[in-house]
Design a protein around this motif. Structure first.
Motif, PDB file in Angstrom:
ATOM      1  N   GLN A   1       0.940  -1.208   0.318  1.00 43.04           N
ATOM      2  CA  GLN A   1       0.335   0.112  -0.391  1.00 43.04           C
ATOM      3  C   GLN A   1       0.867   1.801  -0.197  1.00 43.04           C
TER       4      GLN A   1
ATOM      5  N   SER B   1       0.855   9.358  -5.085  1.00 40.18           N
ATOM      6  CA  SER B   1       1.464  10.529  -4.656  1.00 40.18           C
ATOM      7  C   SER B   1       2.692  11.333  -4.902  1.00 40.18           C
TER       8      SER B   1
ATOM      9  N   GLN C   1       0.668   3.937  -2.673  1.00 35.80           N
ATOM     10  CA  GLN C   1       0.550   5.540  -2.221  1.00 35.80           C
ATOM     11  C   GLN C   1       1.415   6.537  -3.208  1.00 35.80           C
TER      12      GLN C   1
END
Lengths: 384, 576
Positions: free
Chosen positions: B385, B393, B389
């Motif tokens: 994860q 991002s 991310q």
């Protein structure tokens, strides 16, 4: 829901024909036959006196109109409006009149239940059946129309006679073990006859078609007993509603109780309880003139709102006067849905006259004195 | 001597003073005697003064007037004083004795009182005990009576309620009866009125039916007369309906039975399998399982038997056997589960290290392992994860983003590009060659036609000139050389294509010339490729290629004629 215009009728005699095409209503001494889809008047017949009872024949070709005061029965034909038939019972009087299942015989019960006269419209022949019993439901036809069961009383004893409807041949005649037979009902498959005693004794007897006693069922003694009885459409269950506000279901294999339902005053364990909250007539503003009110405030304009109550719910119970006979307590109406899934019951003195299931079993109509309520059943939900 | 004098004095004094205190005196005299024995050695002739002074002191200490005064040096005793003193002493003595007596009496009295009191105490204690016991007994009785009273009260209440209920029932029945009676009475009255009316009424209206015309029966059949036959028919129909209903019901029950039987069998099998799988673990525990084992072996036999017995289960005994075996298995399973439960609870309560703890331990190990696995998976998911991310991002501008977005594929893309280029080049080469070949094919087809004609004429010549003349041979050979070269050329493209598709295997079909009459042709023509390769040709490399090919072809054919060998194909490959 759309409603048609209002038609006049008398004596609540308003019936749709068995084939669903026509609607017959009685207005005083006239018989009006309308087409169901267009509601146009197809036929208009005039009888000799005010009609007390009206019934369609099973093949929807004839209508029977009985005038009890005059002791007359008139039969009208839909195919041939000129055809007429008049049965005069004479001085012996008339108390009730009905069709036989084949639609060609008329059974007239004379005054004081002296005898039942069977008139044949095919042969003009007459048969007599003596000593019919005057009780809540003394006569019942099996569903396929081949047999008729009749309750008789001779020498202070109850008997049941089974006739073959073809030629009114007496098939069986046997005594029942009841004190005072109150009613009898065929099972839907026509093989078992349920006979129950008056409310003074809780006794339900089950007889086979050939007159053998199959079983007796008695839930308790001394208190007031059976109030209503209903077979399930598959003939597997017999529901007995009694004055102790309970419904007992017995099964067709052992004729023993398999379930018992109660009607407690505090509802705790059902799924949902709907409560009618508002009933307000649609009279809105002050500008409504008298004219508007008289035309507007009919039955259809009162609106009701229903809300779901959280359990437990206290149902308002009116205690009936115990000193009066036939008290308004107990389970008085039972209705099975046609797929045997649901049983609707009415307990107590509520103003519900009848319960009827829609043939697709997804809704139930409750008919009251002034209103009608349509309850839809969704899966996993039950109405009370 | 003073001893005896004293003794004498004692005696004389005793005689002197009468008989009444004799008893006491005899007692006291005995005492005195004893004392006097002790005191006998008090005074001698030598210590008279001392004794006198001593006695004086004693007397004065007792409160009596002194006997002897030291004023006079006369050793004479004042006899009066001594006698008085003695009298006083005797009085004192008597008084003492009296008090002693009285005290003794009192003491006796008190001791007897004490005894008496003790007796009363014990008596009273016993009484108290008794009364306490009685009290408890009475309390007990009272309690029981209270209970009884309570139960009787509740009975009374129940009875009252029942009486009330019965009274209500009676009341309702009575009201019902009254109602019925009134109804019947009303009806009776109506009947009476009617009867009166009928008796009075002369005109009697008869029953009548007035029908315009008879209508047919609903089912269109004619009605039958009532005869015995019809009656029998009705009876028969009635029984038929009953029988069909019973039949249907029986069929349903049979189906239900079969279902239930199947379910029972399945249950039995499951239970047997469960129990037998647990048997090895359980074997080590207790010896009572031996009985279980024996039974389970029996059961296994039964299991095998029952699978064949499906038809025979309609017999009552077989049914009973099945139900009994199910019950047995169920009991065993239940006892086993109970045992497991107790074991688990035992282990939870007491941490012991016997065999019972083994299942617990394995369970713990399992649980730890599972927990670890869960943790690992969770970590893995977390890292994934996080990476995701980051990916989503990470703040990069469009160029770098676009670059980055393609960076994973860059190497592969480059490789792809290169390969594409090579492929393109190859494609071009192939297209070129194909073009050439098609042109050559067209040309060759023309030349073939010419060759065929030549061949035909040559064969004719050959046939006609069968006599071997070296000169004449040459000329046809030379003639045919070109012809044969043409043929080789025509066949070469075929061969080339075929070689590309199938390089490994010899393709003898290429040149369908295997007639005996042309064997000479082959042999002679074998020499030609070498000649042809040396000679310059007009077509240039193409012809060279084709000649090489045709040479291979002929080599191959030679080989093929004699024996199959893979080397030509290899040579062919190498040449290609």
């Amino acid at each position: 829901m759309n409603f048609s215009e209002v038609f006049k009728q008398s004596n609540q005699l308003c019936k749709v024909s068995p084939d669903g095409k026509y609607l017959a209503t009685c207005v005083q001494y006239r018989l009006v036959v309308r087409d169901v889809s267009t509601l146009q008047i197809m036929h208009l017949y005039t009888c000799l006196d005010q009609i007390s009872h009206m019934e369609w024949s099973s093949d929807s070709l004839f209508i029977l109109c009985a005038m009890y005061k005059r002791g007359l029965v008139q039969v009208w034909s839909l195919e041939q409006p000129d055809w007429h038939c008049k049965i005069d019972e004479g001085s012996i009087g008339l108390v009730s009149s009905r069709w036989s299942p084949d639609g060609r015989h008329i059974l007239n019960t004379t005054e004081f239940h002296l005898r039942i006269t069977v008139w044949s419209l095919c042969t003009k022949a007459v048969s007599y059946i003596k000593y019919p019993k005057a009780c809540q439901k003394g006569i019942d036809f099996s569903r396929d129309g081949s047999y008729m069961a009749l309750a008789e009383r001779r020498d202070c004893k109850d008997f049941v006679s089974i006739f073959v409807c073809d030629d009114w041949h007496l098939l069986r005649h046997f005594e029942t073990e009841t004190q005072d037979l109150a009613g009898l009902e065929w099972s839907p498959n026509g093989c078992v006859l349920a006979v129950w005693d008056s409310c003074l004794e809780y006794k339900v007897l089950l007889y086979s078609l050939d007159g053998r006693l199959l079983s007796t069922y008695s839930a308790y003694e001394w208190s007031l007993g059976v109030k209503s009885v209903s077979w399930s459409p598959s003939s597997q269950f017999l529901a007995i509603g009694s004055y102790d506000e309970k419904v007992r279901i017995i099964n067709h294999i052992t004729w023993k109780k398999i379930a018992q339902f109660e009607h407690p005053a505090t509802v705790e364990s059902t799924k949902t309880v709907y409560k009618e909250v508002e009933r307000r007539p649609a009279v809105g503003t002050d500008e409504m003139s008298l004219h508007n009110i008289t035309t507007g405030s009919t039955l259809f304009n009162t609106q009701s709102k229903y809300e779901i109550c959280s359990l437990p719910v206290q149902i308002p119970v009116v205690k009936p006067d115990p000193d009066r006979a036939n008290p308004k307590i107990g389970v008085s109406v039972l209705a099975f849905s046609s797929d045997n899934h649901y049983l609707a019951t009415k307990n107590g003195g509520f103003q519900v006259h009848s319960l009827n299931w829609h043939c697709s079993d997804n809704s139930l109509i409750l008919l009251g004195k002034e209103q009608l309520c349509l309850c839809y059943m969704e899966t996993d939900e039950e109405d009370k | 001597m003073p001893e005896s004098s004293l003794v004498k004095d004692g005696r004389s004094s005793s005689v002197e003073y009468g008989a009444s205190p004799l008893r006491q005196f005899s007692q006291s005299s005995l005492l005195l005697h004893r004392n006097s024995y002790m005191l006998g050695t008090f005074c001698t002739e030598h210590n008279v003064q001392q004794c006198l002074s001593h006695i004086n002191q004693e007397i004065s200490s007792l409160g009596l007037p002194p006997v002897w005064t030291e004023s006079g040096n006369s050793s004479e005793l004042n006899i009066v004083a001594v006698l008085n003193c003695m009298y006083d002493l005797i009085q004192l003595h008597r008084r003492g004795l009296r008090t002693l007596e009285s005290m003794e009496v009192e003491q006796l009295k008190s001791s007897s009182n004490i005894d008496h009191l003790q007796l009363t105490i014990t008596r009273l204690k016993e009484q108290l005990e008794l009364s306490k016991r009685e009290n408890t007994g009475l309390l007990e009785r009272e309690r029981q009576l209270q209970l009884k009273a309570k139960s009787l009260q509740s009975c009374l209440k129940n009875e009252k309620e029942e009486v009330q209920k019965l009274q209500n029932i009676i009341a309702s029945r009575a009201s019902q009866y009254n109602h019925e009676m009134k109804r019947k009475e009303r009806e009776f009255n109506k009947l009476k009125e009617r009867l009166n009316q009928l008796l009075v009424d002369k005109k009697e209206k008869k029953q009548a039916i007035d029908v315009l015309n008879n209508i047919g029966r609903a089912d269109g059949k004619r009605s039958l007369w009532k005869t015995e036959k019809t009656e029998a028919k009705h009876e028969g129909e009635m029984y038929k309906t009953l029988l069909s209903d019973y039949d249907a019901r029986q069929r349903e029950l049979v189906l239900e039975n079969a279902e239930l039987r199947k379910v029972l069998q399945q249950m039995k099998k499951d239970m047997v399998s469960i129990l037998s799988s647990r048997k090895p673990a359980v074997k080590s525990d207790k010896p009572e399982h031996s009985g279980v084992q024996a039974r389970s072996e029996e059961e296994e036999e039964e299991v095998f038997d029952s699978s064949k017995e499906s038809v025979e289960l309609y017999c009552v005994h077989a049914r009973e056997k099945l139900t009994n075996s199910i019950r047995l298995q169920w009991r065993r399973l239940k006892s086993h589960v109970e045992r497991l439960d107790s074991q688990a609870s035992l282990v939870q309560m007491v941490e012991s290290k016997d065999t019972d703890a083994v299942p617990q331990e394995t369970q713990e190990e399992e649980m730890d392992r599972l927990k670890l696995e869960i943790q690992q998976c969770k970590d893995f998911i977390q890292t994934q994860q996080q990476l995701l991310q980051q990916q989503l991002s990470s703040p990069c501008d469009e160029e770098t983003a676009s670059l980055l977005s393609n960076c994973y594929m860059l190497q592969e893309k480059e490789r792809l590009g290169e390969e594409w280029k090579t492929l393109e080049e190859q494609r071009k080469i192939f297209e070129r060659e194909r073009k050439n070949f098609t042109e050559a094919a067209i040309r060759l087809s023309h030349e073939r036609k010419a060759f065929e004609e030549d061949r035909a004429t040559w064969l004719k010549h050959q046939f006609l000139n069968l006599s071997p003349f070296a000169d004449s041979k040459k000329t046809p050979l030379l003639k045919s050389k070109s012809a044969f070269l043409i043929s080789a050329e025509t066949e070469a493209p075929e061969k080339l294509i075929k070689c590309h598709s199938d390089t490994a295997s010899p393709t003898p079909r290429c040149v369908p010339l295997a007639s005996a009459s042309t064997a000479d042709l082959y042999r002679t023509l074998c020499l030609i490729p070498e000649n042809s390769s040396v000679q310059p040709k007009t077509n240039g490399e193409h012809v060279e290629e084709s000649s090489m090919f045709c040479g291979d072809v002929f080599v191959q054919h030679q080989q093929w004629e004699h024996s199959e060998d893979h080397t030509p194909s290899q040579e062919k490959n190498s040449s290609i």
